[in-house]
Every structure is written in structure tokens, then in C-alpha cells.
Enzyme design. Structure first.
Site, short mmCIF file in Angstrom:
data_model
loop_
_atom_site.label_atom_id
_atom_site.label_comp_id
_atom_site.label_asym_id
_atom_site.label_seq_id
_atom_site.Cartn_x
_atom_site.Cartn_y
_atom_site.Cartn_z
N LYS A 112 0.83 -1.22 0.00
CA LYS A 112 0.00 0.00 0.00
C LYS A 112 0.86 1.26 0.00
O LYS A 112 0.47 2.28 -0.56
CB LYS A 112 -0.96 0.00 1.19
CG LYS A 112 -2.12 -0.97 1.01
CD LYS A 112 -3.35 -0.55 1.78
CE LYS A 112 -4.50 -1.48 1.52
NZ LYS A 112 -5.60 -1.32 2.48
N LYS A 153 -3.31 -10.67 -7.47
CA LYS A 153 -4.58 -10.85 -6.73
C LYS A 153 -5.67 -9.96 -7.33
O LYS A 153 -5.39 -8.81 -7.70
CB LYS A 153 -4.33 -10.45 -5.27
CG LYS A 153 -5.46 -10.79 -4.32
CD LYS A 153 -5.19 -10.25 -2.93
CE LYS A 153 -5.49 -8.77 -2.86
NZ LYS A 153 -5.61 -8.22 -1.51
N LYS A 211 -10.07 -4.54 -5.66
CA LYS A 211 -11.13 -3.55 -5.91
C LYS A 211 -10.64 -2.40 -6.77
O LYS A 211 -11.41 -1.76 -7.47
CB LYS A 211 -11.56 -2.94 -4.57
CG LYS A 211 -12.43 -3.81 -3.70
CD LYS A 211 -12.64 -3.11 -2.36
CE LYS A 211 -13.56 -3.89 -1.46
NZ LYS A 211 -13.73 -3.29 -0.14
P1 TYM Z 1 -10.44 -6.29 2.91
O1 TYM Z 1 -11.62 -5.43 2.77
O2 TYM Z 1 -9.19 -5.88 2.19
O3 TYM Z 1 -10.76 -7.77 2.46
C1 TYM Z 1 -11.91 -8.42 2.96
C2 TYM Z 1 -11.76 -9.92 2.88
O4 TYM Z 1 -11.68 -10.35 1.51
C3 TYM Z 1 -10.55 -11.18 1.33
N1 TYM Z 1 -10.04 -10.97 -0.04
C4 TYM Z 1 -9.81 -11.95 -0.91
N2 TYM Z 1 -9.96 -13.29 -0.80
C5 TYM Z 1 -9.66 -14.03 -1.90
N3 TYM Z 1 -9.23 -13.51 -3.07
C6 TYM Z 1 -9.07 -12.18 -3.23
N4 TYM Z 1 -8.66 -11.68 -4.39
C7 TYM Z 1 -9.37 -11.33 -2.11
N5 TYM Z 1 -9.34 -10.00 -1.91
C8 TYM Z 1 -9.75 -9.79 -0.64
C9 TYM Z 1 -9.56 -10.71 2.40
O5 TYM Z 1 -8.61 -11.70 2.69
C10 TYM Z 1 -10.48 -10.43 3.55
O6 TYM Z 1 -10.79 -11.60 4.26
N6 TYM Z 1 -7.92 -6.09 6.97
C11 TYM Z 1 -9.13 -6.80 6.58
C12 TYM Z 1 -10.36 -6.17 7.20
C13 TYM Z 1 -10.39 -6.33 8.67
C14 TYM Z 1 -10.57 -7.54 9.38
C15 TYM Z 1 -10.53 -7.19 10.77
C16 TYM Z 1 -10.75 -8.86 8.98
C17 TYM Z 1 -10.26 -5.33 9.59
N7 TYM Z 1 -10.34 -5.84 10.86
C18 TYM Z 1 -10.67 -8.18 11.74
C19 TYM Z 1 -10.89 -9.83 9.97
C20 TYM Z 1 -10.84 -9.49 11.33
C21 TYM Z 1 -9.17 -6.81 5.06
O7 TYM Z 1 -8.25 -7.17 4.44
O8 TYM Z 1 -10.26 -6.41 4.46
#
Ligand code: TYM
Length: 335
Positions: free
Chosen positions: A115, A197, A200
Site C-alpha cells: 500500500k 490478486k 477492488k
Molecule cells: P479487505 O476489505 O481488504 O478484504 C476483505 C476480505 O476479503 C478477502 N479478499 C480476498 N480473498 C480471496 N481472493 C481475493 N482476491 C481477495 N481480496 C480480498 C480478504 O482476505 C479479507 O478476508 N484487513 C481486513 C479487514 C479487517 C478484518 C478485521 C478482517 C479489519 N479488521 C478483523 C478480519 C478481522 C481486510 O483485508 O479487508
């Protein structure tokens, strides 16, 4: 709250609309697991602030994310679906945990490095301490299991390290959580470049399938997916990353194994396979989209759920927060 159920915690950032990576990597697993566990799902709006947001769009995105959770099958009367920013205990515990986390540990986080490279003009302290807030989210609820995609494993590991460090000094304050990674879909790759990967924020419109894309768009994006010139549906993530990624997606929808998919498309061309994947995804998402559109209009219902669940989350979070504050020696408030 049922005493005998283990606790599950997860959440997503409230930026843009979700991708099928978010859905197959995380949200769909939450729905599958939600009966078995006592569940907390956060709209992680505080984490989203590590990247600049347009305030109006951001507020709408948080609301849309809440509606998508519910539309995908998380009943907010049975699951605690709430806003992270509505429970101040998250940022309070994050501060305590900041004081038990080392710069060196945070420096090693690959998401921070990625990032920082992407937002070189805004490498803020929040981006650096992002994993500590995530640790606070998880540890506040005495969580047993955290279903996430593969890219979040490192954050889960640092959460465990911080919790163990704290517990070693003060006794058993936090439950040590385990990650839950689904059998397929843990890392859905970009349709335009299957070595990256799916994300978004990809600039290539054909790289990412969004949960709110209509059926024609979904099918068109899958038809355009980058593959190889072999014309043989075979699972080989290194040699055939594009086809293997599509097989992963197809497996997420149908529950079929790689071997079953290989034999289903034996002797058929990539055109047939891509169409089948696109159609399968489109038909899985159609009812979710219809429910999502209905829920967005039902303001009263959603507002009621948010209020009720914010209070429930705060009740559980504050119990752990008070315990941690007391353990480190902060003076209790006089009531
Ligand atoms: P975020 O919003 O980046 O991603 C949300 C979830 O989606 C999964 N993910 C994917 N899985 C498979 N293939 C992909 N291409 C892909 N892109 C995203 C991520 O692994 C995630 O599970 N930091 C966390 C948000 C968060 C969180 C927490 C999660 C904040 N506090 C506490 C669990 C527990 C995140 O990456 O969100």
C-alpha cells in the site's frame, strides 16, 4: 448469546463495492459458518480511512457493505453485524496494543509495503498501525476463529503474537484466535493478469468482477479472462494460472473438485469453459443482488439492525477492554 458456541469474528473495509475475491475468499465462508458460531461481522470503516476517502461516497459505501453482508445471507437478527467506528473500544484497545507492538514487526507487513508503494504520497501512520487496529478488532471479542482470505494471514499471525505477548505479562486476557481459510477461493486472481490478486482498485475494468456487476457484464468479463494457448482445462496454478484461477472460481460456486471440473470439460474448448464459469457466477449472484437492492430501500429495517448490533458489540467489546485496561494498571473510572 449461547454459551457453548465458539466465537467467530471478521470484517471488510468499506471501500468501493466488493469483488468476487471478497465474496469467495471471505463472505461466502462467513455465511456457511454462521450457524455454527456466535458471529460478529464488522463494517471496517476505520481501516478504510488509511486511504483518502470522499466523505459522501464513503458513507454510502459503508451502508452498501452492510446491505451486502445481509443480502449474502448474514441475518442481522442472528449475527452481530455492526459498524467498527460505532464501538469506541476498538480504537481504545488499539492504543494499548500499539504499546505492545514493535516497529520492526509492522515494518515486515507485506500489505503495508504494497500500500505504501501504491499511495506513495500518503504513507500515514494509520497505514503502518493498520494491523494493530485489526488485532484489537479480533481480540476484543475473545475470538476463536477468523475467516479471511490468504492475504490476511500475516495480519492474523501478528494478532496472535501481540495477544501472546500481552498474555505472557498479564495472564489470560485474550483468547488466541485461529485463521480459517476456505478450501477454494482463498486467493482469487485478476482476470486480466492471473499472477496478481483480484483487487477492488485495479485500473483494468476487465480484471475485477464486482458483486454488483449485472449478469451480462459478469459473463463478458469471464469470456475475456486471460488464459493460455493450450486449450486444455487442467489444474496447474504455476503453469496455467489463468485456467486454474477460473477453476477455483467454478469450484467455489459448484463445490466441485479440480478433478471433477477437468473431467466435465474434457475435450471442450476454453470458450465453453469460460462461459460456464461466467454463467455460474452470474446465477449465484443474481439473488444476492436482488436482495441487496431491496434492502438498500428498507432504511428503517437496516437502521434498526445497526442500532441493536452496535449496542451488542459494544457490550462484549467493553468487557475485554475494561479487563485489559485494569491489567496494565490504568485507574478505573469512579461510577
Ligand atoms: P479487505 O476489505 O481488504 O478484504 C476483505 C476480505 O476479503 C478477502 N479478499 C480476498 N480473498 C480471496 N481472493 C481475493 N482476491 C481477495 N481480496 C480480498 C480478504 O482476505 C479479507 O478476508 N484487513 C481486513 C479487514 C479487517 C478484518 C478485521 C478482517 C479489519 N479488521 C478483523 C478480519 C478481522 C481486510 O483485508 O479487508
Amino acid at each position: 448469546m449461547e454459551d457453548n458456541k465458539k466465537i467467530l469474528y471478521s470484517g471488510m473495509q468499506a471501500t468501493n463495492t466488493l469483488t468476487i475475491g471478497n465474496y469467495f475468499g471471505a463472505l461466502k465462508n462467513w455465511v456457511t459458518l454462521n450457524e455454527e458460531y456466535e458471529c460478529f461481522f464488522g463494517v471496517m470503516d476505520l481501516h478504510s480511512l488509511t486511504v483518502r476517502q470522499n466523505p459522501t461516497e464513503f458513507r454510502q459505501n459503508a451502508r452498501k457493505l452492510y446491505a451486502l453482508y445481509v443480502a449474502a445471507g448474514l441475518d442481522p437478527k442472528k449475527n452481530c453485524v455492526y459498524y467498527q467506528s460505532h464501538v469506541p473500544a476498538h480504537t481504545q484497545l488499539a492504543w494499548l496494543l500499539d504499546c505492545f507492538t514493535y516497529m520492526g514487526e509492522l515494518n515486515r507487513m507485506t500489505q503495508f509495503k504494497d500500500k505504501s508503494a501504491k499511495h506513495a504520497d500518503n504513507i500515514n501512520a494509520g497505514l503502518f498501525t493498520y494491523p494493530v487496529l485489526m488485532a484489537a478488532d479480533i481480540l476484543l471479542y475473545q475470538t476463536d476463529v477468523v475467516p479471511v482470505g490468504k492475504d490476511q494471514m500475516q495480519h492474523l499471525e501478528i494478532t496472535r503474537d501481540i495477544a501472546e505477548r500481552f498474555n505472557n505479562i498479564y495472564g489470560d486476557v485474550f483468547k488466541i484466535p485461529e485463521a480459517y481459510i476456505g478450501k477454494s477461493g482463498a486467493k482469487i486472481m485478476s482476470l486480466a493478469d492471473p499472477t496478481k490478486k483480484m483487487s477492488k482498485s485495479d485500473e483494468n475494468v476487465n480484471a475485477t468482477v464486482f458483486l454488483t456487476d449485472d449478469s451480462d457484464t459478469i459473463i463478458r468479463k469471464f469470456k475475456k479472462a486471460v488464459t493460455d494457448s493450450e486449450a486444455c482445462v487442467k489444474y496447474d496454478p504455476k503453469g496455467k494460472p489463468g485456467i486454474s484461477n477460473l477453476m477455483d472460481v467454478y469450484s467455489c460456486v459448484t463445490g466441485k473438485t479440480s478433478a471433477e471440473i477437468e473431467s466435465e470439460f474434457d475435450g471442450k474448448g476454453y470458450g465453453d469453459f469460460k462461459l460456464a464459469v461466467g454463467e455460474a457466477v452470474a446465477s449465484e449472484l443474481a439473488p444476492v443482488q436482488a436482495e441487496y437492492n431491496r434492502l438498500l430501500k428498507d432504511k428503517e429495517y437496516i437502521n434498526g439492525c445497526i442500532k441493536e448490533n452496535d449496542e451488542k458489540a459494544a457490550y462484549f467489546a467493553n468487557k475485554t477492554l475494561r479487563k485489559a485496561m485494569k491489567k496494565v494498571g490504568l485507574t478505573e473510572m469512579i461510577r
